[in-house]
Scaffold this motif. Sequence first.
Motif, PDB file in Angstrom:
ATOM      1  N   GLY A 137     -18.002  21.630  -3.861  1.00  0.00           N
ATOM      2  CA  GLY A 137     -16.830  21.973  -3.075  1.00  0.00           C
ATOM      3  C   GLY A 137     -15.585  21.308  -3.629  1.00  0.00           C
ATOM      4  O   GLY A 137     -15.655  20.484  -4.548  1.00  0.00           O
ATOM      5  N   PRO A 138     -14.424  21.633  -3.080  1.00  0.00           N
ATOM      6  CA  PRO A 138     -13.170  21.059  -3.578  1.00  0.00           C
ATOM      7  C   PRO A 138     -13.045  19.567  -3.262  1.00  0.00           C
ATOM      8  O   PRO A 138     -13.646  19.060  -2.322  1.00  0.00           O
ATOM      9  N   ILE A 139     -12.241  18.897  -4.071  1.00  0.00           N
ATOM     10  CA  ILE A 139     -11.953  17.479  -3.895  1.00  0.00           C
ATOM     11  C   ILE A 139     -10.480  17.336  -3.514  1.00  0.00           C
ATOM     12  O   ILE A 139      -9.605  17.848  -4.221  1.00  0.00           O
ATOM     13  N   GLU A 140     -10.223  16.662  -2.403  1.00  0.00           N
ATOM     14  CA  GLU A 140      -8.846  16.381  -2.001  1.00  0.00           C
ATOM     15  C   GLU A 140      -8.412  15.038  -2.583  1.00  0.00           C
ATOM     16  O   GLU A 140      -9.151  14.060  -2.497  1.00  0.00           O
ATOM     17  N   VAL A 141      -7.231  15.017  -3.184  1.00  0.00           N
ATOM     18  CA  VAL A 141      -6.712  13.794  -3.793  1.00  0.00           C
ATOM     19  C   VAL A 141      -5.321  13.520  -3.247  1.00  0.00           C
ATOM     20  O   VAL A 141      -4.487  14.427  -3.152  1.00  0.00           O
ATOM     21  N   ASP A 142      -5.078  12.282  -2.888  1.00  0.00           N
ATOM     22  CA  ASP A 142      -3.770  11.917  -2.325  1.00  0.00           C
ATOM     23  C   ASP A 142      -3.567  10.415  -2.497  1.00  0.00           C
ATOM     24  O   ASP A 142      -4.504   9.683  -2.830  1.00  0.00           O
ATOM     25  N   GLU A 143      -2.359   9.964  -2.285  1.00  0.00           N
ATOM     26  CA  GLU A 143      -2.087   8.532  -2.285  1.00  0.00           C
ATOM     27  C   GLU A 143      -1.230   8.185  -1.070  1.00  0.00           C
ATOM     28  O   GLU A 143      -0.561   9.049  -0.495  1.00  0.00           O
ATOM     29  N   THR A 144      -1.301   6.934  -0.653  1.00  0.00           N
ATOM     30  CA  THR A 144      -0.520   6.477   0.487  1.00  0.00           C
ATOM     31  C   THR A 144       0.069   5.117   0.182  1.00  0.00           C
ATOM     32  O   THR A 144      -0.365   4.439  -0.756  1.00  0.00           O
ATOM     33  N   TYR A 145       1.043   4.720   0.992  1.00  0.00           N
ATOM     34  CA  TYR A 145       1.752   3.456   0.776  1.00  0.00           C
ATOM     35  C   TYR A 145       1.485   2.530   1.949  1.00  0.00           C
ATOM     36  O   TYR A 145       1.582   2.924   3.111  1.00  0.00           O
ATOM     37  N   ILE A 146       1.128   1.286   1.631  1.00  0.00           N
ATOM     38  CA  ILE A 146       0.796   0.287   2.641  1.00  0.00           C
ATOM     39  C   ILE A 146       1.818  -0.845   2.576  1.00  0.00           C
ATOM     40  O   ILE A 146       2.024  -1.437   1.516  1.00  0.00           O
ATOM     41  N   GLY A 147       2.442  -1.144   3.693  1.00  0.00           N
ATOM     42  CA  GLY A 147       3.394  -2.258   3.717  1.00  0.00           C
ATOM     43  C   GLY A 147       4.253  -2.212   4.961  1.00  0.00           C
ATOM     44  O   GLY A 147       4.300  -1.210   5.679  1.00  0.00           O
ATOM     45  N   GLY A 148       4.934  -3.308   5.222  1.00  0.00           N
ATOM     46  CA  GLY A 148       5.791  -3.401   6.397  1.00  0.00           C
ATOM     47  C   GLY A 148       7.037  -2.555   6.287  1.00  0.00           C
ATOM     48  O   GLY A 148       7.480  -2.198   5.194  1.00  0.00           O
ATOM     49  N   LYS A 149       7.620  -2.243   7.436  1.00  0.00           N
ATOM     50  CA  LYS A 149       8.854  -1.476   7.463  1.00  0.00           C
ATOM     51  C   LYS A 149      10.044  -2.414   7.234  1.00  0.00           C
ATOM     52  O   LYS A 149      10.111  -3.502   7.829  1.00  0.00           O
ATOM     53  N   PRO A 150      10.982  -2.019   6.379  1.00  0.00           N
ATOM     54  CA  PRO A 150      12.135  -2.891   6.098  1.00  0.00           C
ATOM     55  C   PRO A 150      12.898  -3.309   7.354  1.00  0.00           C
ATOM     56  O   PRO A 150      13.369  -4.441   7.447  1.00  0.00           O
ATOM     57  N   ALA A 189     -11.627   5.267  -2.587  1.00  0.00           N
ATOM     58  CA  ALA A 189     -10.230   4.832  -2.504  1.00  0.00           C
ATOM     59  C   ALA A 189     -10.087   3.472  -3.151  1.00  0.00           C
ATOM     60  O   ALA A 189     -11.015   2.655  -3.117  1.00  0.00           O
ATOM     61  N   LYS A 190      -8.942   3.232  -3.744  1.00  0.00           N
ATOM     62  CA  LYS A 190      -8.672   1.943  -4.378  1.00  0.00           C
ATOM     63  C   LYS A 190      -7.164   1.741  -4.505  1.00  0.00           C
ATOM     64  O   LYS A 190      -6.384   2.707  -4.466  1.00  0.00           O
ATOM     65  N   VAL A 191      -6.768   0.488  -4.655  1.00  0.00           N
ATOM     66  CA  VAL A 191      -5.367   0.156  -4.878  1.00  0.00           C
ATOM     67  C   VAL A 191      -5.033   0.457  -6.332  1.00  0.00           C
ATOM     68  O   VAL A 191      -5.798   0.114  -7.246  1.00  0.00           O
ATOM     69  N   ILE A 192      -3.895   1.106  -6.553  1.00  0.00           N
ATOM     70  CA  ILE A 192      -3.434   1.391  -7.913  1.00  0.00           C
ATOM     71  C   ILE A 192      -2.049   0.771  -8.112  1.00  0.00           C
ATOM     72  O   ILE A 192      -1.323   0.540  -7.150  1.00  0.00           O
ATOM     73  N   PRO A 193      -1.678   0.479  -9.359  1.00  0.00           N
ATOM     74  CA  PRO A 193      -0.409  -0.228  -9.595  1.00  0.00           C
ATOM     75  C   PRO A 193       0.840   0.620  -9.422  1.00  0.00           C
ATOM     76  O   PRO A 193       1.917   0.103  -9.104  1.00  0.00           O
ATOM     77  N   TYR A 266      -5.551  -6.064  11.774  1.00  0.00           N
ATOM     78  CA  TYR A 266      -5.298  -7.118  10.797  1.00  0.00           C
ATOM     79  C   TYR A 266      -3.827  -7.509  10.697  1.00  0.00           C
ATOM     80  O   TYR A 266      -3.503  -8.606  10.255  1.00  0.00           O
ATOM     81  N   VAL A 267      -2.938  -6.600  11.074  1.00  0.00           N
ATOM     82  CA  VAL A 267      -1.497  -6.838  11.224  1.00  0.00           C
ATOM     83  C   VAL A 267      -0.815  -7.167   9.898  1.00  0.00           C
ATOM     84  O   VAL A 267       0.113  -6.483   9.483  1.00  0.00           O
ATOM     85  N   ALA A 268      -1.222  -8.242   9.233  1.00  0.00           N
ATOM     86  CA  ALA A 268      -0.567  -8.654   7.987  1.00  0.00           C
ATOM     87  C   ALA A 268      -1.626  -8.840   6.907  1.00  0.00           C
ATOM     88  O   ALA A 268      -2.430  -9.772   6.982  1.00  0.00           O
ATOM     89  N   VAL A 269      -1.628  -7.957   5.911  1.00  0.00           N
ATOM     90  CA  VAL A 269      -2.597  -8.016   4.821  1.00  0.00           C
ATOM     91  C   VAL A 269      -1.841  -8.169   3.503  1.00  0.00           C
ATOM     92  O   VAL A 269      -0.977  -7.357   3.185  1.00  0.00           O
ATOM     93  N   GLU A 270      -2.161  -9.209   2.758  1.00  0.00           N
ATOM     94  CA  GLU A 270      -1.537  -9.416   1.460  1.00  0.00           C
ATOM     95  C   GLU A 270      -2.068  -8.382   0.460  1.00  0.00           C
ATOM     96  O   GLU A 270      -3.261  -8.058   0.469  1.00  0.00           O
ATOM     97  N   PRO A 271      -1.209  -7.860  -0.424  1.00  0.00           N
ATOM     98  CA  PRO A 271      -1.664  -6.893  -1.430  1.00  0.00           C
ATOM     99  C   PRO A 271      -2.827  -7.410  -2.274  1.00  0.00           C
ATOM    100  O   PRO A 271      -3.678  -6.639  -2.699  1.00  0.00           O
ATOM    101  N   PHE A 272      -2.883  -8.725  -2.486  1.00  0.00           N
ATOM    102  CA  PHE A 272      -3.952  -9.341  -3.278  1.00  0.00           C
ATOM    103  C   PHE A 272      -5.332  -9.059  -2.673  1.00  0.00           C
ATOM    104  O   PHE A 272      -6.329  -8.949  -3.381  1.00  0.00           O
ATOM    105  N   HIS A 273      -5.398  -8.941  -1.337  1.00  0.00           N
ATOM    106  CA  HIS A 273      -6.671  -8.731  -0.646  1.00  0.00           C
ATOM    107  C   HIS A 273      -6.888  -7.273  -0.222  1.00  0.00           C
ATOM    108  O   HIS A 273      -7.953  -6.953   0.317  1.00  0.00           O
ATOM    109  N   LEU A 274      -5.907  -6.410  -0.432  1.00  0.00           N
ATOM    110  CA  LEU A 274      -5.948  -5.069   0.154  1.00  0.00           C
ATOM    111  C   LEU A 274      -7.166  -4.270  -0.277  1.00  0.00           C
ATOM    112  O   LEU A 274      -7.737  -3.525   0.530  1.00  0.00           O
ATOM    113  N   ASP A 275      -7.602  -4.401  -1.528  1.00  0.00           N
ATOM    114  CA  ASP A 275      -8.742  -3.616  -2.009  1.00  0.00           C
ATOM    115  C   ASP A 275      -9.983  -3.840  -1.158  1.00  0.00           C
ATOM    116  O   ASP A 275     -10.767  -2.917  -0.925  1.00  0.00           O
ATOM    117  N   LYS A 276     -10.178  -5.074  -0.680  1.00  0.00           N
ATOM    118  CA  LYS A 276     -11.366  -5.365   0.131  1.00  0.00           C
ATOM    119  C   LYS A 276     -11.269  -4.712   1.505  1.00  0.00           C
ATOM    120  O   LYS A 276     -12.273  -4.255   2.063  1.00  0.00           O
TER     121      LYS A 276
END
Length: 330
Positions: A137-150, A189-193, A266-276
């Motif tokens: 079947g088809p594969i859906e691919v997308d990306e999202t952004y994680i972080g606080g609102k300015p 899913a994984k964190v990408i640069p 979790y409220v506040a997640v550092e990018p260093f730990h986000l992959d987990k």
Amino acid sequence: MEKIKTLAQAIQHFADSENCRKFMVFVRWPDGTPKCPYCGATKLTWLAKAKVYRCYSDHPKQKFSLKVGTVFEDSPIGLDLWLPAVWLLANCKNGISSYELARDLGVTQKSAWFMLHRIRTAMQTNSFLKMGGPESGPIEVDETYIGGKPKNMHKDKRDAKYAIIPKGGTSGKAIVMGMRDRETRQVRAKVIPNVKRTTLQAEILANIEKKSTVYTDAAFGYFQLAHQGFVHDTVNHVNEYVLGQVHTQGIENFWSLLKRGLNGTYVAVEPFHLDKYVAEQVFRFNNRATKDNPLNDADRFTLAVSRIAGKRLTYAELTGKVGETGAEPF
């Protein structure tokens, strides 16, 4: 585990150290024969008072506990607390905070935080098998952004982090890329640069079989996927979100679950730990109960514990003082 269906039953069952031992032997050595993690020998004796095995081979570490060679290694916390902690993280839909786990288990928040990250390490998987295929079947691919609102940040932090905010307001945020197989209903899913075309397409080539049908939005990073050997269709979110069978609603549903846990629990997640944290949500999503795969809480718990062997995470690695150890040769 057939009789254990609830957390209360699990806590009561694993309060008995002998039940803990039998269960750990079951998940680590399905054939029922414990093996020395240092030499692989099977000639062992269980020392009940010390709660360790003794190996009769000639090597320096003849005595070892059931935690050796797992993410539990070198932890002073007993299996009677570790196993309920795994149950909670594997089955709480939006995760469980370290403060809540600390109150539930009677440990410090720092210990609970370390425990949760060790369990997330066990949940992480790296499959060499690719998704899809010409008959799949088809594969859906997308990306999202994680972080606080300015707007919610202190002015000094906002000015430093968002000195130049591009259109879309994604500067300073972590990026997570995901893929969902509609046929198997499995997600990766994984964190990408970054969201450069070379980065996005390299991940697609590494995880999806060529000739697969791939659905994405109209982002430039997915441009010319057809030239890479895929059947590629896009939906332009400026105009619509669904174009017949072409959409990314499935992977976006996963994003909503991921962000619900990150923002609400979790409220506040550092990018260093986000992959987990991403791996934690992927584990629960891929092992949720469905009509074709009616898993229950005990099934998810057993699956999570079965992944603890051959993995290690020290506090120095978790806090970034040294590189991660990775899999141990057990």
